[in-house]
Structures are given as C-alpha cells and as structure tokens.
Scaffold this active site. Sequence first.
Site, short mmCIF file in Angstrom:
data_model
loop_
_atom_site.label_atom_id
_atom_site.label_comp_id
_atom_site.label_asym_id
_atom_site.label_seq_id
_atom_site.Cartn_x
_atom_site.Cartn_y
_atom_site.Cartn_z
N ASP A 94 0.87 -1.38 0.14
CA ASP A 94 0.24 0.44 -0.23
C ASP A 94 0.99 1.05 0.07
O ASP A 94 1.85 1.35 0.67
CB ASP A 94 -1.17 -0.17 1.12
CG ASP A 94 -1.67 0.94 1.73
OD1 ASP A 94 -2.48 1.05 -0.08
OD2 ASP A 94 -2.42 1.78 2.66
N HIS A 95 0.77 2.64 -0.83
CA HIS A 95 1.54 3.81 -0.64
C HIS A 95 3.03 3.48 -0.72
O HIS A 95 3.43 3.63 -0.44
CB HIS A 95 0.68 4.15 0.41
CG HIS A 95 -0.23 5.17 0.14
ND1 HIS A 95 -0.72 5.64 -0.24
CD2 HIS A 95 -1.64 4.51 0.15
CE1 HIS A 95 -2.05 6.25 -0.52
NE2 HIS A 95 -2.58 5.49 0.36
N GLU A 146 -2.17 6.11 -9.18
CA GLU A 146 -2.84 7.24 -8.51
C GLU A 146 -2.82 8.20 -9.12
O GLU A 146 -1.60 8.74 -8.81
CB GLU A 146 -2.66 7.52 -7.08
CG GLU A 146 -3.72 8.18 -5.80
CD GLU A 146 -3.98 8.34 -4.54
OE1 GLU A 146 -3.35 6.65 -3.93
OE2 GLU A 146 -4.52 9.07 -3.71
N GLY A 224 -8.90 5.18 1.48
CA GLY A 224 -9.90 6.23 1.92
C GLY A 224 -11.00 5.83 2.46
O GLY A 224 -12.03 7.21 2.51
N SER A 225 -11.86 4.81 2.34
CA SER A 225 -13.13 4.50 2.75
C SER A 225 -13.59 3.96 4.50
O SER A 225 -14.89 3.09 4.06
CB SER A 225 -13.83 3.21 1.51
OG SER A 225 -12.85 4.07 0.22
N SER A 226 -13.03 3.84 5.47
CA SER A 226 -13.33 3.17 5.74
C SER A 226 -14.89 4.46 6.56
O SER A 226 -14.90 4.79 6.26
CB SER A 226 -12.22 3.72 7.06
OG SER A 226 -11.45 2.55 7.08
P1 13P Z 1 -8.75 4.17 5.91
O1 13P Z 1 -7.50 5.62 6.35
O2 13P Z 1 -10.57 5.04 5.34
O3 13P Z 1 -9.37 2.78 6.01
O4 13P Z 1 -8.22 3.53 4.11
C1 13P Z 1 -7.53 3.41 4.51
C2 13P Z 1 -6.25 3.16 2.52
O5 13P Z 1 -6.69 3.60 1.91
C3 13P Z 1 -5.43 2.44 3.13
O6 13P Z 1 -4.66 3.01 1.53
#
Ligand code: 13P
Length: 327
Positions: A94-95, A146, A224-226
């Site tokens: 991730d990232h 991205e 960012g979908s939490s």
């Molecule tokens: P959240 O912080 O919304 O869970 O997003 C996590 C995310 O996008 C990790 O790359």
Amino acid sequence: MSYNYKELGLVNTREMFKKANENGYAVPAFNFNNLEQALAIIEACAETGSPVILQCSKEVIEYIGATMIPLIAKGAVDYVKASGSEIPVALHLDHGSNFEMAKKCIDLGFSSVMFDGSHYPFAENISKTREIVEYAHLKNVTVEAELGVLAGVEEGKKVEKHEFTRPEEVENFVKQTGVDSLAIAIGTSHGAHKFKPGDDPKLKLEVLAEIERKIPGFPIVLHGSSAVPKQYIEMIKQYGGIIKDAIGISDTELRKATRSAVAKINVSTDGSLAFTGALRKALAEKPEEFDLKKYLGAAKEEMKAYYKTKIINVFGSEGAYKKSTIV
Ligand code: 13P
C-alpha cells in the site's frame, strides 16, 4: 529470503478485478498491522467466500519484518486451502513511494504493488509509475497507481485538501504507464477524522462516471473508505481512550461505487478502531486477565465480525468463490 509470489500460492489482482467488475462487486483490500488482524481478515474472507487483498504499508513491513510478511501471506493461503475455501489471495504494498520500495516488495513475494506518485507533477508521476510497471510486469506482478490527491492522515502524514482526479487525464495516464489499476480521488479521505458528525459526505459519483467513460472497464480503486463506525468511537471513549467524534464514508455511498468499475476498496482505519475498542473493553472488564490470547482474541473476533458485515453489506463480494466449510 526472496520468493516469487506464485511459490507462496498468491495471485496478482488481474483476474480478481475482472471478475469483480463483471459481477458488480468490489474486492476488499484490508490493511493488516499484526497477526491477529491478518487472521481476522483471512477468516472473514474465507468464511464469506470473498476474494481478498491483504495489504500493508512500508511502516508495517518494518514493524513485522520483511522476512515474516511473505510467510504470513503464505500461511493465509494455506489456511484458505485447509478450510475448504477457494478464495484468491493477493499480497499488496500500500502506498509505495519509490522504485526501490516496489522492487523490494516484488522480490519479497508481493503479488501486487502500489506506487503513489499522486503528489508529483503529471509527467513525473507517469515516468516513475512506468519504471515500476516495467519491472513488475517482468514478474507478472500487478501495479496500482494514483491520480488526484486524498485529504486526511495516513501513517502520521497529513494532507489538508482534496484534489479530485481530473477525468481528462486518466486515459493518457493509463496508456502511457501500462498500469493495471488506478486509484482516484472522488471525496474519500484517509484516517479516522475524515468528516465531523453532522456532515453528510457524498462521493463525487459524477466524476467516477466520467472516468469510467474515458477508460471503460478499467479497474478503479478507492482509498480512504473506512466508515469510522460510531460504536467503536463510543467503545474507545467508554473504556478510557481519547478520540474525537468523527464520521467516515457511509455504507450506502460506498455500495453505489462498488456497482461501477470500482474493483478494489481500501479499509484500514476501521480495523484499527474495532481492535482498539474491543481490546480496551476486554482489558477493562477483566483487569485480572493476563492471558493475552483472551484479550487479543476478543479484539480479533471484533475485527472479523466487522469485516464480514462489510463484505456482505458493502463490498457485495460474499459468495464470489467457494466458502470455507469449517465455520
Ligand atoms: P482508511 O483510513 O479510510 O481506512 O483508508 C485506508 C487506505 O486507503 C489505505 O491505503
């Protein structure tokens, strides 16, 4: 140690995304920080028959250790088989922030990597992404890139303002980079403090639709979908934690997105909130307990239950593959 991801029983994301887009669901990409969380994720996905992307950041790779990460993923794959389930499992960076990081993960046995060049000028984002794609594709590892910038906090880094993805840029970007999936900014946000209670955050679904028109069928990713569930904020506060009231992305908004070309949705913060809330509760309710299996077990079960609900109600990926037979 160095592995090819196939030796670990992992798959890249290509087929997963194709099937997800054809069937109107999204593949959950849950971040893991420790063994309890990896267990919660894999059990929840095997029991619901959902494909899964186990993903971790550079910070988590440093925390757990590069030697252990691929073996945790192999353990997850072996668990799936032993449980009678047939869900595919990917291990994803991730990232990732540069070529060296991506190469290191590919050589460790990751089946998918993200390069986040969203803060670079467009041309530089293209050239840096393409360099990673060229190396990754030699090993059939898939790459996510991205375009657009998400607001919020991630691994301690803060971004103040959204910059929504510009639909007119996506076709050129995808063509020139050869990337396999694209993360876009349409109003989601990293971290626990996305929006204040009383806000009514909506996704820019019209931007998503415009992007789909430019690159039909191409797998789209939402970071960012939490949801930042209220019950976990309350639980953390009730048992002595300090956290600001906040809300996240509603299940209804996200469900709309899963029916589009959105093939992967990232959820990290919700797992941390569920874990923290349940751990605080277990320790507070039994202060005499020092068998860590008991209180970490309670935290794991809370995360697992949350992931299952999310898979069934939001991702729509339940039953996409054979479920485990040992529930
Ligand atoms: P959240 O912080 O919304 O869970 O997003 C996590 C995310 O996008 C990790 O790359």
